[in-house]
Design a protein around this motif. Structure first.
Motif, mmCIF file in Angstrom:
data_model
loop_
_atom_site.group_PDB
_atom_site.id
_atom_site.type_symbol
_atom_site.label_atom_id
_atom_site.label_comp_id
_atom_site.label_asym_id
_atom_site.label_seq_id
_atom_site.Cartn_x
_atom_site.Cartn_y
_atom_site.Cartn_z
ATOM 1 N N UNK A 38 2.136 50.766 24.859
ATOM 2 C CA UNK A 38 1.430 49.729 24.098
ATOM 3 C C UNK A 38 0.782 50.345 22.870
ATOM 4 N N UNK A 39 0.585 49.488 21.882
ATOM 5 C CA UNK A 39 -0.045 49.930 20.648
ATOM 6 C C UNK A 39 -0.942 48.826 20.117
ATOM 7 N N UNK A 40 -2.223 49.130 20.037
ATOM 8 C CA UNK A 40 -3.191 48.213 19.453
ATOM 9 C C UNK A 40 -3.337 48.540 17.970
ATOM 10 N N UNK A 41 -3.791 47.584 17.158
ATOM 11 C CA UNK A 41 -3.941 47.842 15.726
ATOM 12 C C UNK A 41 -4.827 49.051 15.450
ATOM 13 N N UNK A 42 -4.367 49.930 14.586
ATOM 14 C CA UNK A 42 -5.144 51.101 14.205
ATOM 15 C C UNK A 42 -5.158 52.220 15.226
ATOM 16 N N UNK A 43 -4.345 52.106 16.255
ATOM 17 C CA UNK A 43 -4.314 53.156 17.280
ATOM 18 C C UNK A 43 -2.898 53.690 17.435
ATOM 19 N N UNK A 44 -2.803 54.821 18.132
ATOM 20 C CA UNK A 44 -1.481 55.384 18.420
ATOM 21 C C UNK A 44 -0.868 54.692 19.628
ATOM 22 N N UNK A 45 0.438 54.682 19.659
ATOM 23 C CA UNK A 45 1.137 54.126 20.809
ATOM 24 C C UNK A 45 0.843 54.997 22.026
ATOM 25 N N UNK A 87 -10.093 42.519 27.372
ATOM 26 C CA UNK A 87 -9.814 42.439 25.930
ATOM 27 C C UNK A 87 -9.216 43.739 25.375
ATOM 28 N N UNK A 88 -9.598 44.866 25.929
ATOM 29 C CA UNK A 88 -9.061 46.145 25.442
ATOM 30 C C UNK A 88 -7.605 46.370 25.825
ATOM 31 N N UNK A 89 -7.036 45.482 26.630
ATOM 32 C CA UNK A 89 -5.594 45.549 26.918
ATOM 33 C C UNK A 89 -4.766 44.880 25.818
ATOM 34 N N UNK A 90 -5.443 44.236 24.884
ATOM 35 C CA UNK A 90 -4.740 43.574 23.783
ATOM 36 C C UNK A 90 -3.942 44.588 22.974
ATOM 37 N N UNK A 91 -2.654 44.329 22.833
ATOM 38 C CA UNK A 91 -1.760 45.257 22.131
ATOM 39 C C UNK A 91 -0.360 44.662 22.087
ATOM 40 N N UNK A 92 0.505 45.312 21.332
ATOM 41 C CA UNK A 92 1.931 45.039 21.434
ATOM 42 C C UNK A 92 2.481 45.982 22.502
ATOM 43 N N UNK A 93 3.181 45.422 23.459
ATOM 44 C CA UNK A 93 3.728 46.197 24.572
ATOM 45 C C UNK A 93 5.234 46.408 24.349
ATOM 46 N N UNK A 94 5.652 47.651 24.517
ATOM 47 C CA UNK A 94 7.044 48.037 24.293
ATOM 48 C C UNK A 94 7.653 48.585 25.578
ATOM 49 N N UNK A 95 8.854 48.167 25.851
ATOM 50 C CA UNK A 95 9.615 48.685 26.983
ATOM 51 C C UNK A 95 10.458 49.862 26.507
ATOM 52 N N UNK A 96 10.644 50.848 27.376
ATOM 53 C CA UNK A 96 11.504 51.981 27.044
ATOM 54 C C UNK A 96 12.476 52.257 28.190
ATOM 55 N N UNK A 97 13.587 52.849 27.828
ATOM 56 C CA UNK A 97 14.566 53.303 28.820
ATOM 57 C C UNK A 97 15.096 54.655 28.385
#
Length: 123
Positions: A38-45, A87-97
Motif C-alpha cells: 500500500x501507498x498513502x500520499x507522500x509516503x513510500x510504498x 483512518x491510517x489504513x487509507x492508501x492505494x493497495x497494490x497486489x503483487x505476484x
C-alpha cells in the motif's frame, strides 16, 4: 507474463471491513509468493502482507490481528480481508505476484504489479 486485476476497494467508516481481491492470469503456474502493498500520499510504498505458495503468511506489524491474506489456487486469486479499519489504513493497495520465467537455458525471477485499488477509511 502474469497479469493482475484488483477489486474491492472503496470508502468505509473506521471500524468497518473491506475485502480486496486480486485475480492472476497468464503464466500462473510459475507464481510463487503473492502479496499486498500500500501507498498513502507522500509516503513510500510498504508491504502489508505476503503469502507463499505453501500458504505461509507474513504481515507488517500495524495490521497484525486485523488483516488476513489468503489464496485460492483454483481461482488464481489472492484476497486481503481487512477488519477494524483505521483512518491510517487509507492508501492505494497494490497486489503483487512473484513468478519465474523459464527458458531452455536460463530462468529469471520477476514481479508483476496490479493497477492499484483505493481504500479510504473515514473517521
Amino acid at each position: 507474463q502474469v497479469h493482475l486485476v484488483e477489486s474491492g476497494g472503496g470508502l468505509v467508516q473506521a471500524g468497518g471491513s473491506l475485502r480486496l481481491s486480486c485475480a492472476a492470469s497468464g503464466s500462473i503456474f510459475s507464481i510463487s509468493a503473492m502479496g499486498w502493498y500500500r501507498q498513502a500520499p507522500g509516503t513510500q510504498r510498504e508491504l502489508v502482507a505476503v503469502i507463499s505458495s505453501a500458504g505461509s503468511t507474513n504481515y507488517t506489524d500495524s495490521v497484525k490481528g486485523r488483516f488476513t491474506i489468503s489464496r485460492d489456487g483454483a481461482k488464481n486469486t489472492v484476497y486481503l480481508q481487512m477488519n477494524s479499519l483505521k483512518p491510517e489504513d487509507t492508501a492505494v493497495y497494490y497486489c503483487t505476484a512473484d513468478w519465474t520465467k523459464y527458458t531452455s537455458s536460463w530462468s529469471k525471477r520477476n514481479r508483476s504489479w496490479g493497477q492499484g485499488t483505493q481504500v479510504t477509511v473515514s473517521s
